[in-house]
Design an enzyme around this catalytic site. Sequence first.
Site, PDB file in Angstrom:
ATOM      1  N   SER A 100       1.224  -1.334  -0.242  1.00  0.00           N
ATOM      2  CA  SER A 100       0.114   0.135   0.137  1.00  0.00           C
ATOM      3  C   SER A 100       0.606   0.858   0.006  1.00  0.00           C
ATOM      4  O   SER A 100       0.640   1.877  -1.295  1.00  0.00           O
ATOM      5  CB  SER A 100      -0.583   0.144   1.244  1.00  0.00           C
ATOM      6  OG  SER A 100      -2.062  -0.779   1.194  1.00  0.00           O
ATOM      7  N   LEU A 140      -8.484  11.148  -1.089  1.00  0.00           N
ATOM      8  CA  LEU A 140      -9.957  11.170  -1.956  1.00  0.00           C
ATOM      9  C   LEU A 140     -11.203  11.365  -0.693  1.00  0.00           C
ATOM     10  O   LEU A 140     -12.171  12.240  -0.410  1.00  0.00           O
ATOM     11  CB  LEU A 140      -9.827  10.209  -2.819  1.00  0.00           C
ATOM     12  CG  LEU A 140     -11.433  10.558  -3.789  1.00  0.00           C
ATOM     13  CD1 LEU A 140     -11.841  11.547  -4.174  1.00  0.00           C
ATOM     14  CD2 LEU A 140     -11.772   9.360  -4.713  1.00  0.00           C
ATOM     15  N   PRO A 143     -14.663  11.942   6.271  1.00  0.00           N
ATOM     16  CA  PRO A 143     -16.085  11.072   6.888  1.00  0.00           C
ATOM     17  C   PRO A 143     -17.524  10.777   6.919  1.00  0.00           C
ATOM     18  O   PRO A 143     -18.136   9.664   6.919  1.00  0.00           O
ATOM     19  CB  PRO A 143     -16.064  11.873   7.885  1.00  0.00           C
ATOM     20  CG  PRO A 143     -14.625  12.837   7.678  1.00  0.00           C
ATOM     21  CD  PRO A 143     -14.293  12.568   6.343  1.00  0.00           C
ATOM     22  N   GLN A 288      -8.072 -36.046   3.102  1.00  0.00           N
ATOM     23  CA  GLN A 288      -9.371 -35.771   1.672  1.00  0.00           C
ATOM     24  C   GLN A 288      -9.505 -34.109   2.131  1.00  0.00           C
ATOM     25  O   GLN A 288      -9.524 -33.369   0.842  1.00  0.00           O
ATOM     26  CB  GLN A 288      -9.805 -36.600   1.635  1.00  0.00           C
ATOM     27  CG  GLN A 288     -10.129 -38.319   0.961  1.00  0.00           C
ATOM     28  CD  GLN A 288     -10.994 -38.953   0.661  1.00  0.00           C
ATOM     29  OE1 GLN A 288     -12.082 -38.478   1.210  1.00  0.00           O
ATOM     30  NE2 GLN A 288     -10.214 -40.245   0.262  1.00  0.00           N
ATOM     31  N   GLU A 372     -10.047   1.702  -2.246  1.00  0.00           N
ATOM     32  CA  GLU A 372      -9.666   0.956  -4.262  1.00  0.00           C
ATOM     33  C   GLU A 372     -10.687   1.305  -4.702  1.00  0.00           C
ATOM     34  O   GLU A 372     -11.200   0.290  -5.680  1.00  0.00           O
ATOM     35  CB  GLU A 372      -8.907   0.705  -4.169  1.00  0.00           C
ATOM     36  CG  GLU A 372      -7.408   1.104  -4.033  1.00  0.00           C
ATOM     37  CD  GLU A 372      -7.114   2.488  -4.383  1.00  0.00           C
ATOM     38  OE1 GLU A 372      -6.798   3.002  -5.567  1.00  0.00           O
ATOM     39  OE2 GLU A 372      -6.021   3.081  -3.624  1.00  0.00           O
TER      40      GLU A 372
HETATM   41  C1  LIG Z   1      -6.638   0.980   5.467  1.00  0.00           C
HETATM   42  C2  LIG Z   1      -7.798   2.003   4.544  1.00  0.00           C
HETATM   43  C3  LIG Z   1      -6.958   2.574   3.728  1.00  0.00           C
HETATM   44  C4  LIG Z   1      -7.378   4.214   3.051  1.00  0.00           C
HETATM   45  N1  LIG Z   1      -6.509   4.525   2.127  1.00  0.00           N
HETATM   46  C5  LIG Z   1      -7.141   5.245   1.707  1.00  0.00           C
HETATM   47  C6  LIG Z   1      -6.299   6.991   0.683  1.00  0.00           C
HETATM   48  O1  LIG Z   1      -5.045   6.768   0.693  1.00  0.00           O
HETATM   49  N2  LIG Z   1      -7.054   7.624   0.190  1.00  0.00           N
HETATM   50  C7  LIG Z   1      -8.408   7.914   0.465  1.00  0.00           C
HETATM   51  O2  LIG Z   1      -8.753   8.697  -0.245  1.00  0.00           O
HETATM   52  N3  LIG Z   1      -9.538   6.701   0.547  1.00  0.00           N
HETATM   53  C8  LIG Z   1      -8.924   5.969   1.930  1.00  0.00           C
HETATM   54  N4  LIG Z   1      -9.731   4.748   2.188  1.00  0.00           N
HETATM   55  C9  LIG Z   1     -10.908   4.323   1.825  1.00  0.00           C
HETATM   56  C10 LIG Z   1     -11.399   4.128   0.638  1.00  0.00           C
HETATM   57  O3  LIG Z   1     -11.702   3.706  -0.042  1.00  0.00           O
HETATM   58  C11 LIG Z   1     -13.258   3.563   1.554  1.00  0.00           C
HETATM   59  O4  LIG Z   1     -13.599   3.462   3.053  1.00  0.00           O
HETATM   60  C12 LIG Z   1     -14.675   3.358   0.564  1.00  0.00           C
HETATM   61  O5  LIG Z   1     -14.197   3.715  -0.622  1.00  0.00           O
HETATM   62  C13 LIG Z   1     -14.909   3.135   1.172  1.00  0.00           C
HETATM   63  O6  LIG Z   1     -15.744   4.134   1.632  1.00  0.00           O
HETATM   64  P1  LIG Z   1     -16.851   3.867   2.697  1.00  0.00           P
HETATM   65  O7  LIG Z   1     -15.480   3.421   3.926  1.00  0.00           O
HETATM   66  O8  LIG Z   1     -16.910   5.660   2.732  1.00  0.00           O
HETATM   67  O9  LIG Z   1     -17.695   2.872   3.011  1.00  0.00           O
HETATM   68  P2  LIG Z   1     -19.734   3.470   2.047  1.00  0.00           P
HETATM   69  O10 LIG Z   1     -19.110   4.592   1.217  1.00  0.00           O
HETATM   70  O11 LIG Z   1     -20.421   4.351   3.550  1.00  0.00           O
HETATM   71  O12 LIG Z   1     -19.950   2.004   2.322  1.00  0.00           O
HETATM   72  C14 LIG Z   1     -20.229   1.051   3.332  1.00  0.00           C
HETATM   73  C15 LIG Z   1     -21.358  -0.060   2.190  1.00  0.00           C
HETATM   74  O13 LIG Z   1     -22.293  -0.001   1.725  1.00  0.00           O
HETATM   75  C16 LIG Z   1     -21.578  -0.279   0.255  1.00  0.00           C
HETATM   76  N5  LIG Z   1     -22.283   0.686  -0.787  1.00  0.00           N
HETATM   77  C17 LIG Z   1     -22.215   2.226  -1.023  1.00  0.00           C
HETATM   78  N6  LIG Z   1     -22.358   2.563  -2.124  1.00  0.00           N
HETATM   79  C18 LIG Z   1     -23.234   1.487  -2.303  1.00  0.00           C
HETATM   80  C19 LIG Z   1     -23.927   1.709  -3.619  1.00  0.00           C
HETATM   81  N7  LIG Z   1     -24.848   2.309  -4.392  1.00  0.00           N
HETATM   82  N8  LIG Z   1     -24.742   0.273  -4.073  1.00  0.00           N
HETATM   83  C20 LIG Z   1     -24.497  -0.724  -2.838  1.00  0.00           C
HETATM   84  N9  LIG Z   1     -23.912  -1.133  -1.644  1.00  0.00           N
HETATM   85  C21 LIG Z   1     -23.206   0.644  -1.798  1.00  0.00           C
HETATM   86  C22 LIG Z   1     -20.170  -0.174   0.092  1.00  0.00           C
HETATM   87  O14 LIG Z   1     -20.057  -1.515  -0.950  1.00  0.00           O
HETATM   88  C23 LIG Z   1     -19.847  -0.694   1.389  1.00  0.00           C
HETATM   89  O15 LIG Z   1     -20.174  -1.855   1.408  1.00  0.00           O
HETATM   90  C24 LIG Z   1      -9.057   3.759   2.421  1.00  0.00           C
HETATM   91  C25 LIG Z   1      -9.396   2.983   3.418  1.00  0.00           C
HETATM   92  C26 LIG Z   1      -8.448   1.696   4.570  1.00  0.00           C
HETATM   93  C27 LIG Z   1     -10.234   1.006   5.242  1.00  0.00           C
END
Ligand SMILES: Cc1cc2nc3c(=O)[nH]c(=O)nc-3n(C[C@H](O)[C@H](O)[C@H](O)COP(=O)(O)OP(=O)(O)OC[C@H]3O[C@@H](n4cnc5c(N)ncnc54)[C@H](O)[C@@H]3O)c2cc1C
Length: 393
Positions: A100, A140, A143, A288, A372
């Site tokens: 990462s 990007l 919260p 198995q 991602e």
């Molecule tokens: C360890 C770690 C490192 C990271 N590093 C970075 C980084 O360097 N830069 C950065 O910008 N971000 C980073 N992220 C953030 C990451 O990209 C986001 O967590 C991710 O995009 C999901 O967003 P969220 O956690 O807000 O979940 P949400 O978008 O709130 O989603 C929650 C759930 O709802 C589902 N969901 C949302 N919309 C829909 C839809 N339309 N239909 C069906 N299901 C849906 C999602 O698939 C998920 O299961 C990181 C995350 C982690 C855990």
Amino acid sequence: MSTARIGPPDAVDFLGVDALLSDEERLIRDTVRTFVRDRVAPNVAAWFDEGFLPRELGRELGALGVLGMHLHGYGCPGASAVAYGIACMELDAGDAGVRSFASVQGSLAMFAIHHFGSEEQKRQYLPSMSRGETIGCFGLSEPDFGSNPAEMRTFARRDGADWLLSGTKLWITNGSIADVAVVWANTDDGIRGFLVPKQTKGFTSSNIHRKLSLRASITSELVFQDCRLPASALLPEAKGLSGPLACLNEARFGIIWGAIGSARTCYETALEYAKTRVQFGRPIGGFQLTQEKLVNMLLELNKGALLALHLGRMKDDGRLHPSQVSFGKLNNVRAALAIAREARTILGANGVTLEYPVIRHMNNLESVLTYEGTSEIHTLVLGQAITGIPAFT
Ligand SMILES: Cc1cc2nc3c(=O)[nH]c(=O)nc-3n(C[C@H](O)[C@H](O)[C@H](O)COP(=O)(O)OP(=O)(O)OC[C@H]3O[C@@H](n4cnc5c(N)ncnc54)[C@H](O)[C@@H]3O)c2cc1C
């Protein structure tokens, strides 16, 4: 034709994917593998346990040539997509946190500057980022907006020739150790990217603690309070959400390979354990049920490796569509997670400790499944690609 002279396949690279690599690609694989064996493998369980990644690893990865590896010019190695993928696979075989670091540095932060930056920005940042002397991050997610970054609240407004940037980014890999943050913000002209140096007044970062996944990786919150940025901080060529999405497409490509690295380590560990752990008077690999688990892992591992190489060759030919990257990320991370969970069961109680790499990889893969683009979002990307109907909202 007789098969008498054909030797038995390798127990890991069963389909002989290795033979499809060039000598140069094999050399890169061996170089990164040796680094991981000597520098990462002996230490990573402790880093994971303590929840940190040594900052100096940046320079070591720079010296290894894996930061911005597939970018050309400005001191970057200019390797092929396949070579970059192989490096990601080998780093991830050590730990997804280390991969990462390289992904965020090269495919997100450096790619953004390389692709969308001004000549001056490229000259200022890329050579030292490639050496790992300057660390970058990519902000990007927020919260309240992860899967749907279009609605981000971070805003940059013009103030004379300057910009005033305010907002919060969350879950940012390398955030608190970065010298420069690539920050995506809404403006009166839509989403734009900005380069925000660490020392900018009003910019603070703090680490996210108590993560149980990707612990050997720094994850941070970034807060911007009326940060004054000069006009030269704007990435001139990135306009709209397509900018950050292009960067994510690059990083996702590395994950397609990285997931196979993690899965390989889990499979190798489980195979070795199954051959040596004796229960009921025989190695558990002789049962198995255990053989079925190992074979299922072998199938998915080898199919995933072939898929990664196929997509890599397509990328090098300029034929890879972003939805095909979604295909690879969705399939290979899902497969790797299934392999890690199955490997965990073969190790029994030993499978839940950091004495073995399996649960570390398994927990890491939970983050990889989410970041991602979550598995759900990639499913929707593919659903749209085959039906023509977007189902996101
Ligand atoms: C360890 C770690 C490192 C990271 N590093 C970075 C980084 O360097 N830069 C950065 O910008 N971000 C980073 N992220 C953030 C990451 O990209 C986001 O967590 C991710 O995009 C999901 O967003 P969220 O956690 O807000 O979940 P949400 O978008 O709130 O989603 C929650 C759930 O709802 C589902 N969901 C949302 N919309 C829909 C839809 N339309 N239909 C069906 N299901 C849906 C999602 O698939 C998920 O299961 C990181 C995350 C982690 C855990």
